[in-house]
Design a protein around this motif. Structure first.
Motif, PDB file in Angstrom:
ATOM      1  N   ALA A   1       0.837  -1.202   0.000  1.00 16.44           N
ATOM      2  CA  ALA A   1       0.000   0.000   0.000  1.00 16.44           C
ATOM      3  C   ALA A   1       0.868   1.247   0.000  1.00 16.44           C
ATOM      4  N   ALA A   2       0.638   2.138  -0.959  1.00 11.06           N
ATOM      5  CA  ALA A   2       1.397   3.386  -1.063  1.00 11.06           C
ATOM      6  C   ALA A   2       0.452   4.553  -1.259  1.00 11.06           C
ATOM      7  N   GLY A   3      -0.710   4.486  -0.593  1.00 11.26           N
ATOM      8  CA  GLY A   3      -1.734   5.495  -0.789  1.00 11.26           C
ATOM      9  C   GLY A   3      -1.396   6.850  -0.216  1.00 11.26           C
ATOM     10  N   VAL A   4      -0.483   6.911   0.769  1.00 10.05           N
ATOM     11  CA  VAL A   4      -0.162   8.196   1.385  1.00 10.05           C
ATOM     12  C   VAL A   4       0.451   9.142   0.360  1.00 10.05           C
ATOM     13  N   ARG A   5       1.378   8.646  -0.451  1.00  9.14           N
ATOM     14  CA  ARG A   5       2.038   9.517  -1.418  1.00  9.14           C
ATOM     15  C   ARG A   5       1.276   9.618  -2.734  1.00  9.14           C
ATOM     16  N   TYR A   6       0.669   8.518  -3.172  1.00  6.36           N
ATOM     17  CA  TYR A   6       0.152   8.485  -4.541  1.00  6.36           C
ATOM     18  C   TYR A   6      -1.367   8.537  -4.653  1.00  6.36           C
ATOM     19  N   GLY A   7      -2.098   8.343  -3.584  1.00  4.05           N
ATOM     20  CA  GLY A   7      -3.549   8.445  -3.684  1.00  4.05           C
ATOM     21  C   GLY A   7      -4.248   7.262  -3.070  1.00  4.05           C
ATOM     22  N   SER A   8      -5.538   7.425  -2.854  1.00  4.75           N
ATOM     23  CA  SER A   8      -6.295   6.464  -2.062  1.00  4.75           C
ATOM     24  C   SER A   8      -6.428   5.098  -2.722  1.00  4.75           C
ATOM     25  N   ASP A   9      -6.258   4.987  -4.038  1.00  5.04           N
ATOM     26  CA  ASP A   9      -6.488   3.714  -4.708  1.00  5.04           C
ATOM     27  C   ASP A   9      -5.283   2.779  -4.698  1.00  5.04           C
ATOM     28  N   ALA A  10      -4.141   3.238  -4.207  1.00  6.52           N
ATOM     29  CA  ALA A  10      -2.917   2.428  -4.274  1.00  6.52           C
ATOM     30  C   ALA A  10      -2.866   1.418  -3.138  1.00  6.52           C
ATOM     31  N   ILE A  11      -3.840   0.499  -3.113  1.00 10.21           N
ATOM     32  CA  ILE A  11      -3.897  -0.526  -2.076  1.00 10.21           C
ATOM     33  C   ILE A  11      -2.866  -1.623  -2.337  1.00 10.21           C
ATOM     34  N   GLY A  12      -2.735  -2.013  -3.593  1.00 12.68           N
ATOM     35  CA  GLY A  12      -1.850  -3.125  -3.924  1.00 12.68           C
ATOM     36  C   GLY A  12      -0.434  -2.717  -4.243  1.00 12.68           C
ATOM     37  N   GLY A  13      -0.235  -1.508  -4.720  1.00 15.09           N
ATOM     38  CA  GLY A  13       1.097  -1.065  -5.096  1.00 15.09           C
ATOM     39  C   GLY A  13       1.029   0.005  -6.166  1.00 15.09           C
ATOM     40  N   VAL A  14       2.211   0.407  -6.624  1.00 17.51           N
ATOM     41  CA  VAL A  14       2.325   1.482  -7.612  1.00 17.51           C
ATOM     42  C   VAL A  14       3.325   1.058  -8.671  1.00 17.51           C
ATOM     43  N   ILE A  15       3.005   1.374  -9.920  1.00 15.53           N
ATOM     44  CA  ILE A  15       3.924   1.148 -11.037  1.00 15.53           C
ATOM     45  C   ILE A  15       4.344   2.508 -11.573  1.00 15.53           C
ATOM     46  N   LEU A  16       5.653   2.737 -11.611  1.00 14.17           N
ATOM     47  CA  LEU A  16       6.201   4.006 -12.076  1.00 14.17           C
ATOM     48  C   LEU A  16       6.757   3.832 -13.480  1.00 14.17           C
ATOM     49  N   VAL A  17       6.165   4.516 -14.443  1.00 12.57           N
ATOM     50  CA  VAL A  17       6.638   4.504 -15.833  1.00 12.57           C
ATOM     51  C   VAL A  17       7.441   5.792 -16.021  1.00 12.57           C
ATOM     52  N   GLU A  18       8.784   5.656 -16.081  1.00 14.79           N
ATOM     53  CA  GLU A  18       9.654   6.823 -15.995  1.00 14.79           C
ATOM     54  C   GLU A  18      10.510   6.964 -17.250  1.00 14.79           C
ATOM     55  N   PRO A  19      10.333   8.036 -17.993  1.00 13.71           N
ATOM     56  CA  PRO A  19      11.207   8.284 -19.147  1.00 13.71           C
ATOM     57  C   PRO A  19      12.553   8.839 -18.697  1.00 13.71           C
TER      58      PRO A  19
END
Length: 773
Positions: free
Chosen positions: A210-228
């Motif tokens: 869970a990373a909802g604190v930084r990225y938003g309430s829906d990030a229960i499972g995790g976050v994928i960062l697509v970075e150029p």
């Protein structure tokens, strides 16, 4: 005698000289990482001041300086965007020195030095796919590209549609940050894959947990960062051309990038990129899948400016795809549907064709982003990002209208248009006492969706505002972080029922928090621990779906009484990393109250459009617990082995039963042989790998239209290398064969496993030409 005397003298001097040089066999080596993110820093300069010895760190942040005599040395590490690191070393024997660099922006009159960073929680496991590992996935979808990461798999709808799954969670529980912007597409269906061209990115990162604190309430499972890659400010023209070909589906992919600065305009940088993809019917080991082609045309443009702490970036991308839906998944009667499920083979079979007929999807996604920031001389930083996204989806049924004049218009049966505006402001305060650094931010989201065609979901308006505060404290080998966030969301829906307009309004609000710690031990050992809460409001499809979802070949029914999900997540990992051996073991426990999922109903449903599996959205309390293990071992020179094991157990705690559609346990192994330098070839390698996927036995009894498929084992081989054509040109070549032995199998996470086998043998050739700076 003189002759022999001189000969002996020469031999004596030579032996003394050799003896002196032979003592200079010490070395210094280690790994450099970012202090906050823990990511390796590539391209840093490592110097021994007062000598001519110096090296650069590689893509994994590693460095090594050899042939040193015993003595006292002053080691210095520096790279733009970070504070210089200095360390005195009394070198008696070979020494290993691992250290971290603190990100800092430096101003020198008319010169600004910046560095790209990832705002990832330091106490949560972050796995990055970049360099050669990313290059070997070129041409695949985002979901397929990430499958090589431990704990990450994919949910498929046929062979062309894939979306990532982290620790058993997917769709609206996995947040995707595309170039710093929250990706907002219509991902409520299993066949609604992320509308992202992976060629845009030079790095894909996965934050597990869970990373909802930084990225938003829906990030229960995790976050994928697509970075150029960072824009090439003040650099000469450069670029690359990628060509990829696949035998299965006879698919071809071409992607090109051109970038540089602007002569006479210091501080400017720009980039243009485009991708074309075309593929035909996919083949299983025994038959073709009719109407499974794909056509894709994407491009992106970026530009930026930097001057004395001020920076601004503009980015625009367009993703345009047409995807054929396997025609054998649309069946006319319940009897025929059950026969297909029981017989294990589709009624509809065909040869190869590039033609994409009905049913199909036609999706476009436009993203326009503007980001500006200012770095104050006292260490504070202010950043503002605003973005607009327009997601337009047309879905075509297998059957055309009976009226010939209407059929000739070829209008889609379902049309969705989702418009989203996001606005994010963050403030990074300067370090307090050199040890406490933090960030405060506010983010807003407004979106509306317009739908035409046969009813499936209502039109809606949605607004969300969230505020967060994160602080990090660093002391010696310890790093602590804590954060809080509060979100408020409103949702208004509008639909026509029996010629009457019905409106519904929902208010959702909740808080989330996180606390974590990281410890770097001596002896290449580190550990992370994080605990947090997150929540997610039900989306429109879960509340109001009522009809045939053509892309998923399923009838779905929502429930307007659903409550928000509330997650309590804990995740811990320990990692050992040396020159020849790296092992990471991570465990997690995620309890989700009021977990929302699609529950298969006992019998299929017959509609005017045919017979389809019947699913209803329902709610329960669920636990997800598992272990991820990954290891890399260079057991002899040029030979290395990697192994990744993912174990997951999900349970319905409210009903004392298992859950449906949970990824099975899997074990991925690879043996690799590398030749660092061979004539004009560099980084030549050959590898053989095996993926074993267990049968998912933890399912509710009689809970699905067919039992989970058997376990399967797939072999693959890969080879590649780089040819340096000149000082500024190189050609990278890669070949691979997936499903080497053309194994017949079905994956439990493929929604079309009811109708057909999965993809058969698939060979690929990848060429990448890089030129310029």
């Amino acid at each position: 005698m003189k002759k022999y005397f001189y000969i002996c003298l020469i031999i004596l001097v030579s032996s003394l000289s050799h003896g002196q040089n032979s003592s200079c066999t010490c070395f210094i080596k280690g790994v450099i990482r970012d202090l906050h993110s823990g990511q390796p820093i590539a391209g840093a300069t490592i110097l021994l001041t007062g000598t001519t010895n110096g090296v650069f760190t590689d893509e994994k942040g590693k460095y090594e300086i050899r042939n040193l005599c015993p003595g006292i040395y002053q080691l210095e590490a520096r790279i733009v965007g970070y504070s210089t690191y200095k360390q005195t070393i009394d070198l008696i024997i070979s020494h290993e020195e691992n250290f971290t660099l603190l990100e800092q922006e430096v101003h020198l009159k008319d010169v600004e030095i910046t560095a790209q960073r990832t705002d990832a929680p330091a106490s949560q496991p972050l796995t990055t796919l970049s360099g050669n590992d990313l290059e070997q996935t070129r041409g695949q979808t985002l979901g397929e590209s990430l499958k090589g990461i431990s704990g990450v798999t994919s949910m498929q709808t046929g062979s062309s549609i894939s979306k990532p799954v982290i620790h058993g969670l997917h769709s609206n529980r996995v947040l995707i940050m595309n170039n710093g912007v929250r990706q907002e597409g219509q991902q409520w269906g299993s066949e609604h894959a992320p509308e992202i061209d992976p060629f845009v990115a030079t790095r894909l990162s996965v934050i597990k947990g869970a990373a909802g604190v930084r990225y938003g309430s829906d990030a229960i499972g995790g976050v994928i960062l697509v970075e150029p890659e960072e824009l090439p400010f003040n650099k000469t023209l450069s670029g690359e051309v990628n060509l990829v070909g696949f035998t299965n589906g006879r698919q071809g992919v071409s992607s090109s990038t051109l970038q540089g600065g602007i002569k006479g305009l210091p501080g400017f940088g720009w980039r243009a990129q485009g991708t074309i993809k075309q593929g035909g019917n996919i083949r299983t080991p025994n038959y073709f899948l009719d109407n499974t082609g794909i056509s894709e045309k994407n491009f992106s443009l970026g530009a930026g400016y930097r001057n004395k702490g001020f920076g601004i970036d503009l980015f625009y991308s367009r993703f345009d795809t047409k995807i054929g839906i396997f025609s054998g998944s649309h069946i006319g009667s319940i009897t025929d549907l059950l026969n297909v499920i029981n017989n294990g083979e589709p009624f509809v079979k065909s040869g190869f064709s590039y033609t994409i007929g009905r049913p199909n999807q036609n999706v476009t996604h436009d993203l326009l982003k503007a980001e500006t920031h200012y770095n104050f001389q006292n260490g504070n930083r202010l950043q503002w990002t605003i973005a607009q996204q327009v997601n337009h989806r047309n879905e075509y049924d297998l059957h055309i209208p009976r009226n010939d004049s209407i059929a000739a218009l070829n209008h889609p049966e379902l049309t969705f248009k989702l418009n989203t505006l996001t606005n994010d402001v963050t403030w990074d305060h300067k370090p307090i006492a050199g040890k406490i650094a933090g960030q405060i931010g506010v983010s807003t989201l407004y979106q509306y969706n317009l739908m035409t065609g046969r009813p499936l979901i209502p039109n809606f308006n949605q607004f969300n505002i969230g505020v967060f505060w994160i602080e990090r404290y660093v002391k010696n080998d310890w790093e602590f972080e804590a954060g809080l966030r509060y979100d408020y969301r409103t949702l208004s829906t509008h639909r026509i029922v029996s010629r009457q307009k019905i409106s519904n309004h929902f208010d959702f609000h909740n808080g989330s928090g996180t606390i974590g710690a990281t410890r770097n031990f001596t002896g290449n050992l580190s550990a992370r621990l994080n605990a947090g809460t997150a929540w997610r409001a039900p989306n429109v499809s879960e509340l109001f779906s009522d009809g045939v979802h053509h892309g998923a070949a399923a009838f779905e029914k929502g429930d307007s009484t659903l409550h928000p999900e509330k997650a309590f997540n804990s995740i811990a990992s320990i990692k050992y990393a040396s020159e020849k051996l790296t092992i990471e073991i991570g465990g997690y426990f995620n309890y989700i109250k009021d977990f929302i999922y699609l529950k298969p109903q006992p019998q299929p449903i017959l509609t005017v459009r045919g017979a389809f599996p019947y699913f209803k959205y329902t709610q329960t309390d669920a636990s997800f617990k598992g272990i991820d293990i990954s290891a890399a071992w260079q057991f002899v020179k040029n030979f290395s082995a990697t192994s990744k094991l993912s174990y997951l157990k999900a349970y319905d705690t409210r009903n004392d039963n298992y859950l449906v559609m949970i990824p099975a346990n899997r074990w991925d192994n690879q043996l690799k042989y590398e030749i660092p330098l061979l004539a004009n070839l560099h980084n030549v390698f050959f590898s053989v790998g095996n993926l074993w996927v267990a049968r998912q036995k933890r399912v509710p009894p009689k809970s699905d239209f067919m039992p989970p498929p058997a376990a399967y084992s797939l072999w693959n081989i890969q080879a590649g290398g780089t040819i340096h054509l000149s000082a500024k040109q190189q050609l990278e070549i890669g070949v691979s064969i997936q499903n080497l032995f053309n194994t017949v199998y079905r994956d439990y996470m493929n929604r079309f496993r009811y109708y057909s086998d999965d993809i058969g043998r698939n060979a690929s050739l990848r060429l990448k030409w890089k030129f310029g700076a």
